[in-house]
Enzyme design. Structure first.
Site, PDB file in Angstrom:
ATOM      1  N   HIS A  17      38.705  30.295  32.975  1.00 32.69           N
ATOM      2  CA  HIS A  17      37.299  29.918  33.190  1.00 32.69           C
ATOM      3  C   HIS A  17      37.168  28.402  33.370  1.00 32.69           C
ATOM      4  O   HIS A  17      36.206  27.793  32.931  1.00 32.69           O
ATOM      5  CB  HIS A  17      36.418  30.452  32.057  1.00 32.69           C
ATOM      6  CG  HIS A  17      36.330  31.953  32.110  1.00 32.69           C
ATOM      7  ND1 HIS A  17      35.451  32.606  32.931  1.00 32.69           N
ATOM      8  CD2 HIS A  17      37.061  32.910  31.487  1.00 32.69           C
ATOM      9  CE1 HIS A  17      35.628  33.914  32.797  1.00 32.69           C
ATOM     10  NE2 HIS A  17      36.602  34.122  31.939  1.00 32.69           N
ATOM     11  N   THR A  18      38.166  27.831  34.021  1.00 38.62           N
ATOM     12  CA  THR A  18      38.135  26.408  34.364  1.00 38.62           C
ATOM     13  C   THR A  18      38.114  26.218  35.875  1.00 38.62           C
ATOM     14  O   THR A  18      37.724  25.165  36.355  1.00 38.62           O
ATOM     15  CB  THR A  18      39.388  25.691  33.817  1.00 38.62           C
ATOM     16  OG1 THR A  18      40.532  26.463  34.220  1.00 38.62           O
ATOM     17  CG2 THR A  18      39.360  25.576  32.309  1.00 38.62           C
ATOM     18  N   GLY A 104      42.872  46.822  37.086  1.00 38.16           N
ATOM     19  CA  GLY A 104      41.917  46.566  36.000  1.00 38.16           C
ATOM     20  C   GLY A 104      42.571  45.993  34.756  1.00 38.16           C
ATOM     21  O   GLY A 104      41.986  45.992  33.681  1.00 38.16           O
ATOM     22  N   LEU A 107      45.672  41.405  36.049  1.00 34.29           N
ATOM     23  CA  LEU A 107      46.833  40.798  36.713  1.00 34.29           C
ATOM     24  C   LEU A 107      46.543  40.517  38.187  1.00 34.29           C
ATOM     25  O   LEU A 107      47.444  40.331  38.985  1.00 34.29           O
ATOM     26  CB  LEU A 107      48.063  41.707  36.579  1.00 34.29           C
ATOM     27  CG  LEU A 107      48.461  42.077  35.147  1.00 34.29           C
ATOM     28  CD1 LEU A 107      49.735  42.903  35.136  1.00 34.29           C
ATOM     29  CD2 LEU A 107      48.644  40.834  34.288  1.00 34.29           C
ATOM     30  N   SER A 109      45.153  42.408  40.656  1.00 37.00           N
ATOM     31  CA  SER A 109      45.517  43.388  41.686  1.00 37.00           C
ATOM     32  C   SER A 109      44.625  43.214  42.920  1.00 37.00           C
ATOM     33  O   SER A 109      45.089  43.390  44.044  1.00 37.00           O
ATOM     34  CB  SER A 109      45.416  44.811  41.137  1.00 37.00           C
ATOM     35  OG  SER A 109      44.151  45.026  40.559  1.00 37.00           O
ATOM     36  N   ASP A 148      43.321  32.920  41.162  1.00 34.29           N
ATOM     37  CA  ASP A 148      44.234  34.022  41.475  1.00 34.29           C
ATOM     38  C   ASP A 148      44.919  33.782  42.821  1.00 34.29           C
ATOM     39  O   ASP A 148      46.135  33.923  42.954  1.00 34.29           O
ATOM     40  CB  ASP A 148      43.462  35.349  41.516  1.00 34.29           C
ATOM     41  CG  ASP A 148      42.600  35.549  40.271  1.00 34.29           C
ATOM     42  OD1 ASP A 148      42.874  34.874  39.255  1.00 34.29           O
ATOM     43  OD2 ASP A 148      41.656  36.347  40.320  1.00 34.29           O
TER      44      ASP A 148
HETATM   45  C1  GLA Z   1      39.220  35.833  37.318  1.00 34.59           C
HETATM   46  C2  GLA Z   1      38.740  35.072  38.545  1.00 34.59           C
HETATM   47  C3  GLA Z   1      39.362  33.684  38.589  1.00 34.59           C
HETATM   48  C4  GLA Z   1      39.154  32.939  37.268  1.00 34.59           C
HETATM   49  C5  GLA Z   1      39.563  33.828  36.079  1.00 34.59           C
HETATM   50  C6  GLA Z   1      39.242  33.187  34.753  1.00 34.59           C
HETATM   51  O1  GLA Z   1      40.588  36.098  37.406  1.00 34.59           O
HETATM   52  O2  GLA Z   1      39.091  35.781  39.718  1.00 34.59           O
HETATM   53  O3  GLA Z   1      38.822  32.954  39.657  1.00 34.59           O
HETATM   54  O4  GLA Z   1      37.855  32.463  37.130  1.00 34.59           O
HETATM   55  O5  GLA Z   1      38.944  35.087  36.132  1.00 34.59           O
HETATM   56  O6  GLA Z   1      40.023  32.057  34.572  1.00 34.59           O
END
Ligand code: GLA
Length: 339
Positions: A17-18, A104, A107, A109, A148
């Site tokens: 969440h950064t 879900g 990871l 997907s 991701d």
């Molecule tokens: C999910 C989102 C990412 C990121 C994370 C938390 O994976 O797709 O963009 O915000 O949550 O770090």
């Protein structure tokens, strides 16, 4: 013509969440992922995909409009629909999808699928990360950041990718042989579109609009916000950014105890301040940390269920001590053409 692509999943070691707050994170791409194979056929005006994990196929007209994407069924086919709707001059054909990633489980997907799909369809984009992020936004409505996609595209064997989301620059941090990384599936699966991901992000963006760049803001200044929800949100983001830096440094000097402690601190910050954990994840982190040879543990990714990442001494048999499914993950290379 035929094209086949493998895109890995990702495990975020630290920095959750950064990304959408212009912060820092340190994920790895892993050995599990999605393979998409596509046979181009310019006589067809549809794209048809079958997936080994889904009963129904995805069949989408190549002239689909963005406004139609969210009505497409089955819902997984919205990724195919969004990819087509966002591209110009796409050619029809048929394809197949196989995945070794649990769905879900946190990871990535879905990002892995979006990237494999984009590459297999031969969509020459000079911004693969941004394009795949847009596909996800359009297909699901979840305003995900770029964590991701950055990990999946830029992964490297034996390395973590330390990313700065101010400008998407990154450096590789070697993962030493003395430690192993595990994923433990909590069994609590979740879909981000039905979670508080969006509301947490809104709070973070509101705090940033009031305080400016959180990387330039101290924890003292955060108290001026006068709103406990926003104070908590900023407390997590500011401290998490610092933990990413300290974690990278700890790995580089092989201070594994500190690295592990930072993971666990990150978990409790996500749980207490960002409120994206669950009792099941908290309990799993607590139990993992009691196991001999475990250095630290935390939820990974968005939270609200999914998986816990555990850092352990090399050779640890974590599955012996846990009833949940454990997977040892290996820092792996990013998405690539298979043929
Ligand atoms: C999910 C989102 C990412 C990121 C994370 C938390 O994976 O797709 O963009 O915000 O949550 O770090």
């Amino acid at each position: 013509m035929n094209r086949s692509v493998f895109a890995p999943g990702r495990v975020n070691l630290i920095g959750d969440h950064t990304d959408y707050a212009g912060g820092l994170a340190l994920p790895i791409a892993i050995q599990l992922g999605t393979t998409v194979t596509f046979d181009f056929d310019d006589t067809l005006d549809t794209i048809l995909f079958r997936s080994d994990s889904q009963e129904q196929a995805a069949e989408i007209k190549i002239d689909i409009d963005k406004s139609q994407v969210r009505q497409v069924e089955p819902s997984w086919a919205r990724f195919v629909a969004a990819t087509i709707a966002l591209s110009d001059g796409i050619v029809g054909g048929t394809g197949a999808i196989t995945s070794s990633l649990p769905i879900g489980s946190g990871l990535s997907s879905s990002a892995s699928f979006a990237i494999a799909l984009t590459m297999a369809l031969g969509l020459d984009t000079d911004d693969l990360v941004g394009f795949a992020q847009e596909v996800e936004h359009l297909a699901t409505g979840v305003p995900c950041g770029k964590l991701d996609q950055m990990a999946i595209v830029n992964g490297k064997q034996h390395c973590g990718v330390q990313i700065d989301f101010r400008d998407l620059s990154y450096t590789y941090v070697e993962i030493p042989d003395e430690i192993d990384i595990f994923i433990v599936e909590s069994g609590q699966t979740r879909q981000l579109e039905h979670s508080n991901y969006g509301t947490r992000q809104e709070s973070a963006l509101k705090a940033i609009s009031m305080l400016g760049d959180l990387r330039e803001t101290s924890l003292d200044k955060v108290a001026d916000l006068g709103n406990i929800e926003l104070i908590n949100i900023c407390t997590h983001i500011i401290s998490e950014n610092e933990r990413v830096i300290r974690f990278g440094e700890a790995l580089s000097v092989k201070d594994f105890n500190s690295a592990g402690r930072l993971l666990t601190e990150s978990h409790w910050s996500l749980s207490n301040f960002y409120r994206v954990s669950t009792p099941i994840l908290d309990n799993l982190v607590e139990r993992a940390n009691l196991i001999k040879g475990v250095l630290g543990a935390r939820l990974t990714g968005a939270g609200f269920g999914g998986s816990v990442v555990v850092l352990g001494e090399a050779g640890l048999d974590l599955q012996e001590s846990l009833s949940e499914k454990v997977i040892k993950v290996l820092p792996s290379k990013g998405a690539a053409l298979v043929n």
